[in-house]
Design an enzyme around this catalytic site. Structure first.
Site, PDB file in Angstrom:
ATOM      1  N   SER A 156       0.869  -1.182   0.000  1.00 47.13           N
ATOM      2  CA  SER A 156       0.000   0.000   0.000  1.00 47.13           C
ATOM      3  C   SER A 156       0.900   1.223   0.000  1.00 47.13           C
ATOM      4  O   SER A 156       2.091   1.121   0.326  1.00 47.13           O
ATOM      5  CB  SER A 156      -0.852  -0.007   1.283  1.00 47.13           C
ATOM      6  OG  SER A 156      -1.443   1.255   1.518  1.00 47.13           O
ATOM      7  N   TYR A 169      -2.133  -1.331  10.511  1.00 45.18           N
ATOM      8  CA  TYR A 169      -2.135  -1.498   9.047  1.00 45.18           C
ATOM      9  C   TYR A 169      -0.838  -0.949   8.444  1.00 45.18           C
ATOM     10  O   TYR A 169      -0.210  -1.580   7.590  1.00 45.18           O
ATOM     11  CB  TYR A 169      -3.359  -0.767   8.483  1.00 45.18           C
ATOM     12  CG  TYR A 169      -3.603  -0.942   7.003  1.00 45.18           C
ATOM     13  CD1 TYR A 169      -3.920  -2.183   6.456  1.00 45.18           C
ATOM     14  CD2 TYR A 169      -3.550   0.152   6.136  1.00 45.18           C
ATOM     15  CE1 TYR A 169      -4.161  -2.330   5.099  1.00 45.18           C
ATOM     16  CE2 TYR A 169      -3.795   0.015   4.772  1.00 45.18           C
ATOM     17  CZ  TYR A 169      -4.095  -1.226   4.263  1.00 45.18           C
ATOM     18  OH  TYR A 169      -4.336  -1.370   2.912  1.00 45.18           O
TER      19      TYR A 169
END
Ligand SMILES: NC(=O)c1ccc[n+]([C@@H]2O[C@H](COP(=O)([O-])OP(=O)(O)OC[C@H]3O[C@@H](n4cnc5c(N)ncnc54)[C@H](O)[C@@H]3O)[C@@H](O)[C@H]2O)c1
Length: 267
Positions: A156, A169
């Site tokens: 990401s 995350y």
């Protein structure tokens, strides 16, 4: 004449995964689903894995309706035995493993670090990072037996930078980038390339769902300004980058963390 040659080149490029067996995790939705369709359209035999049978079946139906080849395998990325069985199923079904798109993942719960429970932290790390570790481990073993291969992991933008209220995350995705580089170093000399894609915000079901919450709606609005192309991504745009990384056209690309983010990390 040049035009004819270009057309032939682009036809070859469009089928640049012909006959390759490729595992896709998280294939039942969003980026995984769109990417699996891109790979099947490029000629791959796609092994669709998800924790959701409904999602994997839906993706298989789409691929078969387009004349592609796919099989479904249920697997929970939080369970090592499931990951091992997934890789075994791919090899049993198609005789070899050439590629893998390790993409399944969950997003942040949306709390500042001090409010995160140990369970929330461990769940994110287990699915988003340890699951990728198990995938690479068993895929490499199978690819060595097939004579080589290519692996792409979905990290990401937050594999390189942070956003607030996403410690678990952000840490997991930074870990995916590190794991990608470590695996690239271990196996680049053995015919197995390992790379990562770093999507910016992509319009998938999980993003649509989060957008309904005021905190995430505000966050996405702020982030949108930093996607210099002026919009969020479509799931197949990540799939196209992964398709290239999985193909032989990317033969000199190993250990890269490729931003596919409309310019987000560059701003
Ligand atoms: N959408 C974005 O903006 C964005 C941005 C950057 C990175 N990503 C990453 O892209 C990947 C795909 O995200 P998406 O937006 O398509 O999400 P999504 O929720 O649409 O799809 C994720 C898929 O993973 C599956 N999954 C979840 N937990 C699983 C588990 N334990 N085992 C097996 N499968 C499991 C889900 O069932 C679902 O089909 C994730 O790794 C996510 O972190 C997404």
């Amino acid at each position: 004449m040049q035009q004819v040659a270009n057309r032939a080149d682009s036809a070859t490029a469009a089928r640049n995964l012909e006959g390759k067996t490729i595992i896709v995790t998280g294939a039942g939705s969003g980026i995984g689903q769109a990417s699996a369709i891109v790979f099947a359209d490029a000629g791959a035999n796609v092994v669709l894995s998800d924790i959701s049978a409904e999602g994997a079946n839906a993706t298989a139906d789409i691929i078969r309706s387009r004349g592609g080849v796919a099989t479904q395998v249920l697997a929970d990325m939080a369970v090592e035995a499931d990951v091992q069985a997934l890789v075994r199923s791919a090899v049993d079904r198609y005789g070899r493993l050439d590629g893998a798109f390790n993409n399944a993942g969950i997003v942040q719960v949306g709390k500042p670090l001090h409010e995160l429970s140990t369970e929330e932290w461990e769940r994110a790390l287990r699915i988003d990072l340890t699951g990728v570790f198990w995938c690479i481990k068993y895929e490499v073993i199978a690819m060595k037996a097939s004579g080589g291969g290519a692996i792409v992991n979905t990290a990401s933008s937050v594999g390189q930078i942070a956003t607030p209220n996403a410690a678990e995350y952000v840490a997991a995705k930074h870990g995916v980038v590190g794991l990608t580089r470590a695996a690239a170093a271990d196996y680049g000399g053995k015919g197995i390339r390992v790379n990562a894609v770093l999507p910016g915000v992509v319009k998938t079901p999980v993003v649509t769902k989060l957008s309904a919450e005021p905190y995430f709606a505000t966050l996405f609005e702020k982030i949108r300004e930093r996607h210099s192309v002026g919009r969020f991504g479509e799931p197949n745009e990540i799939g196209e980058a992964a398709r290239w990384l999985l193909s032989d056209a990317a033969s000199f690309v190993n250990g890269s963390a490729m931003a596919v983010d409309g310019g987000y990390l560059a701003m």
